[in-house]
Write an enzyme that holds these catalytic residues in place. Structure first.
Site, PDB file in Angstrom:
ATOM      1  N   HIS A   1       0.755  -1.170  -0.103  1.00  0.00           N
ATOM      2  CA  HIS A   1      -0.001   0.011  -0.063  1.00  0.00           C
ATOM      3  C   HIS A   1       0.824   1.351  -0.115  1.00  0.00           C
ATOM      4  O   HIS A   1       0.907   1.798   0.975  1.00  0.00           O
ATOM      5  CB  HIS A   1      -0.919   0.113   1.182  1.00  0.00           C
ATOM      6  CG  HIS A   1      -2.107  -1.167   0.975  1.00  0.00           C
ATOM      7  ND1 HIS A   1      -2.332  -1.845   2.008  1.00  0.00           N
ATOM      8  CD2 HIS A   1      -2.897  -1.450   0.077  1.00  0.00           C
ATOM      9  CE1 HIS A   1      -3.341  -2.778   1.520  1.00  0.00           C
ATOM     10  NE2 HIS A   1      -3.622  -2.462   0.589  1.00  0.00           N
TER      11      HIS A   1
ATOM     12  N   HIS B   1     -10.287  -5.536   4.091  1.00  0.00           N
ATOM     13  CA  HIS B   1      -8.922  -5.570   3.932  1.00  0.00           C
ATOM     14  C   HIS B   1      -8.537  -6.713   2.993  1.00  0.00           C
ATOM     15  O   HIS B   1      -8.886  -7.849   3.459  1.00  0.00           O
ATOM     16  CB  HIS B   1      -7.959  -5.334   5.106  1.00  0.00           C
ATOM     17  CG  HIS B   1      -6.438  -4.954   4.938  1.00  0.00           C
ATOM     18  ND1 HIS B   1      -5.679  -6.042   4.419  1.00  0.00           N
ATOM     19  CD2 HIS B   1      -5.996  -3.864   4.961  1.00  0.00           C
ATOM     20  CE1 HIS B   1      -4.493  -5.509   4.298  1.00  0.00           C
ATOM     21  NE2 HIS B   1      -4.737  -4.047   4.732  1.00  0.00           N
TER      22      HIS B   1
ATOM     23  N   GLU C   1      -5.532  -8.375   2.943  1.00  0.00           N
ATOM     24  CA  GLU C   1      -5.004  -9.572   3.813  1.00  0.00           C
ATOM     25  C   GLU C   1      -6.177 -10.509   4.518  1.00  0.00           C
ATOM     26  O   GLU C   1      -5.943 -11.543   4.524  1.00  0.00           O
ATOM     27  CB  GLU C   1      -4.047  -9.065   4.826  1.00  0.00           C
ATOM     28  CG  GLU C   1      -3.264 -10.105   5.527  1.00  0.00           C
ATOM     29  CD  GLU C   1      -2.407  -9.499   6.738  1.00  0.00           C
ATOM     30  OE1 GLU C   1      -1.857  -8.371   6.434  1.00  0.00           O
ATOM     31  OE2 GLU C   1      -2.243 -10.044   7.648  1.00  0.00           O
TER      32      GLU C   1
ATOM     33  N   CYS D   1       3.016  -9.909  13.779  1.00  0.00           N
ATOM     34  CA  CYS D   1       4.125  -9.639  13.136  1.00  0.00           C
ATOM     35  C   CYS D   1       5.009  -9.036  13.632  1.00  0.00           C
ATOM     36  O   CYS D   1       4.827  -7.854  14.478  1.00  0.00           O
ATOM     37  CB  CYS D   1       3.639  -9.113  11.713  1.00  0.00           C
ATOM     38  SG  CYS D   1       5.082  -8.011  10.918  1.00  0.00           S
TER      39      CYS D   1
ATOM     40  N   SER E   1      -2.896   2.279   3.768  1.00  0.00           N
ATOM     41  CA  SER E   1      -1.963   1.455   4.560  1.00  0.00           C
ATOM     42  C   SER E   1      -2.627   1.230   6.039  1.00  0.00           C
ATOM     43  O   SER E   1      -2.403   2.224   6.905  1.00  0.00           O
ATOM     44  CB  SER E   1      -0.461   1.869   4.582  1.00  0.00           C
ATOM     45  OG  SER E   1       0.174   1.495   5.651  1.00  0.00           O
TER      46      SER E   1
ATOM     47  N   SER F   1       5.460  -0.118   4.547  1.00  0.00           N
ATOM     48  CA  SER F   1       5.392  -0.085   3.001  1.00  0.00           C
ATOM     49  C   SER F   1       5.914   1.163   2.592  1.00  0.00           C
ATOM     50  O   SER F   1       5.771   1.439   1.172  1.00  0.00           O
ATOM     51  CB  SER F   1       4.160  -0.374   2.529  1.00  0.00           C
ATOM     52  OG  SER F   1       3.232   0.248   3.212  1.00  0.00           O
TER      53      SER F   1
HETATM   54  S1  SF4 Z   1       4.787  -7.590   5.086  1.00  0.00           S
HETATM   55 FE1  SF4 Z   1       5.695  -6.443   6.706  1.00  0.00          FE
HETATM   56  S2  SF4 Z   1       4.234  -5.992   8.288  1.00  0.00           S
HETATM   57 FE2  SF4 Z   1       3.255  -7.381   6.883  1.00  0.00          FE
HETATM   58  S3  SF4 Z   1       3.436  -9.418   7.929  1.00  0.00           S
HETATM   59 FE3  SF4 Z   1       5.139  -9.098   6.696  1.00  0.00          FE
HETATM   60  S4  SF4 Z   1       6.755  -8.335   7.933  1.00  0.00           S
HETATM   61 FE4  SF4 Z   1       4.909  -7.737   8.719  1.00  0.00          FE
END
Ligand code: SF4
Length: 437
Positions: free
Chosen positions: A123, A212, A214, A316, A345, A408
């Site tokens: 994003h 979203h 994801e 994460c 984002s 990002s």
């Molecule tokens: S892309 Fe970056 S923020 Fe998203 S899960 Fe992976 S490491 Fe984490």
């Protein structure tokens, strides 16, 4: 949950309806099976040439620019009476860097092929624009319907860092394209987690935003699921589990777009596991997990907890580090805070939210163009998604500005924002001098 329809050929395929994907379909097994074919790769080549190009083109980390210099100088820098304090964890996370580099690698590996991405790779408008310039095409979406018609079997199709639904993967495999899957391993970890819930016949409670990308992808790997966007919604669900409130009809109305097909709150909230969209507030995901754990203990007794609640840690690390770093920065009491990152984002919106909650004037911008250096005006976004304009946003006195960027955001975008701040201050000085003449 209302799933995104996918159009290819003459069919308009609402995921999991007219496609062969049904309740007995094994999404994780299917993806693993794809990996065994020569039409799918998720291999990161770590090509130094691709890495160098990214840096040269201002996409990614900068090893020599102002941000890198500030990092070298203990994350602080003073210019034009402005002291900049940079968060000690900011910008591109490794998952995003890896995904963008895989796009560069794909372009190099398939120089003559038509390349598509199922969505924005990440994003960030700057990165997506650069990929467009490299001849990478984005699948278009109208009214929630993605149009895969232009994709041909000879095409290469990239799946973005936050993944793609299993329906999209199957559709692409059926067309016969070469799939380059850049899904971040942390996101895959969440998919594995909801798969484990499904195998135990537990319902996945997904902490995320149901619209979203994801979360749409994660939901496609779950069997029975409910998406809750925050602790408030989670409390509402837990009250329902404990028979302290709403009726089934009210429940279904409240979570209209946020559950699996055929979801029945009366029987599907008997055993739950918690998973999350990786960019949500870490503390909130943990609080939601604890809340469901307490609720199940209260309803079924401590001795039966294992039969009704299942936990896996899917937060994460990169999201967590950026959120911890902005809190540290806030403790240093900057006068204002700048949050840099794409307006769609999710992880950047949470950085803005943390700063707003701390009552620091905080400006979320996606590019330096939001700062009008001539008139000392800034357009910015709140964490609730409202666009605002602020006149005279930079004071004339010396000040400290805290700055950070979402996972990002290339360093170059932050550098452009810093340049705009210094330029605004320099112009302000000129104006003061002229006024005093
Ligand atoms: S892309 Fe970056 S923020 Fe998203 S899960 Fe992976 S490491 Fe984490």
């Amino acid at each position: 949950m209302k799933k995104r329809a996918l159009v290819h050929g003459r069919s308009n395929i609402p995921a999991q309806a007219s496609s062969p994907i049904g309740k007995d379909f094994d999404p994780r097994g299917y993806r693993r099976g794809l990996g065994a074919t020569n039409k799918y790769t998720r291999k990161f080549l770590n090509d130094p040439d691709a890495k160098r190009r990214m840096e040269d083109e201002g996409i990614g980390y900068s090893s020599t620019g102002l941000v890198a210099q500030i990092k070298e100088k203990n994350f602080a820098h003073t210019e034009e009476g402005v002291t900049i304090k940079l968060a000690d964890s900011y910008g591109f996370c490794w998952g995003v860097e890896r995904a963008v580099q895989m796009c560069y690698e794909a372009r190099k590996q398939y120089p003559t092929k038509e390349i598509w991405i199922t969505n924005e790779i990440i994003h960030n408008p700057t990165v997506n624009m650069r990929l467009s310039e490299m001849g990478v095409n984005f699948i278009q979406e109208t009214d929630g319907v993605k149009n895969f018609n232009p994709v041909k079997s000879e095409s290469v199709v990239i799946l973005p860092a936050f993944g793609a639904s299993i329906d999209e993967m199957k559709l692409l495999a059926d067309i016969g394209v070469m799939i380059v899957d850049t899904t971040c391993p942390w996101v895959s970890r969440v998919w594995n987690s909801v798969d484990r819930h499904a195998r135990k016949q537990f319902t996945s409670i997904i902490h995320g935003k149901f619209e979203h990308e994801e979360t749409i992808a994660t939901a496609s790997f779950a069997k029975t699921y409910l998406v809750v966007k925050d602790i408030k919604e989670a409390r509402w669900v837990c009250d329902y589990i404990l028979n302290r409130g709403a009726t089934k009809t009210e429940f279904m109305r409240k979570f209209k777009n946020a559950h699996s097909d055929g979801f029945d709150p009366v029987k599907d909230l008997d055993a739950v596991g918690v998973a999350n969209q990786t960019t949500m507030l870490k503390g909130e995901t943990e609080a939601i997990g604890k809340l469901f754990e307490r609720t199940m203990m209260e309803k079924y007794g401590v001795q039966n907890l294992g039969k009704h609640y299942f936990v896996t840690n899917t937060i994460c690390g990169a999201t967590q580090e950026r959120q911890d770093a902005i809190r540290k920065l806030i403790d240093e009491k900057p006068d204002i805070m700048i949050i840099v990152g794409g307006f769609n984002s999710s992880n950047t919106s949470h950085l803005q939210e943390i700063s707003e909650v701390a009552s620091i004037p905080s400006y979320w911008v996606d590019t330096a163009d939001r700062i009008d250096t001539e008139s000392n005006r800034i357009s910015w976004k709140t964490s609730c998604g409202e666009m605002r304009e602020t006149e005279n946003w930079l004071p004339q006195d010396s000040l400290t500005v805290g700055i950070t960027s979402g996972a990002s955001t290339p360093d170059k975008v932050v550098e452009n924002v810093l340049e705009a701040i210094f330029k605004s201050r320099a112009k302000m000085k000129v104006r003061c001098t002229i006024n005093n003449l």
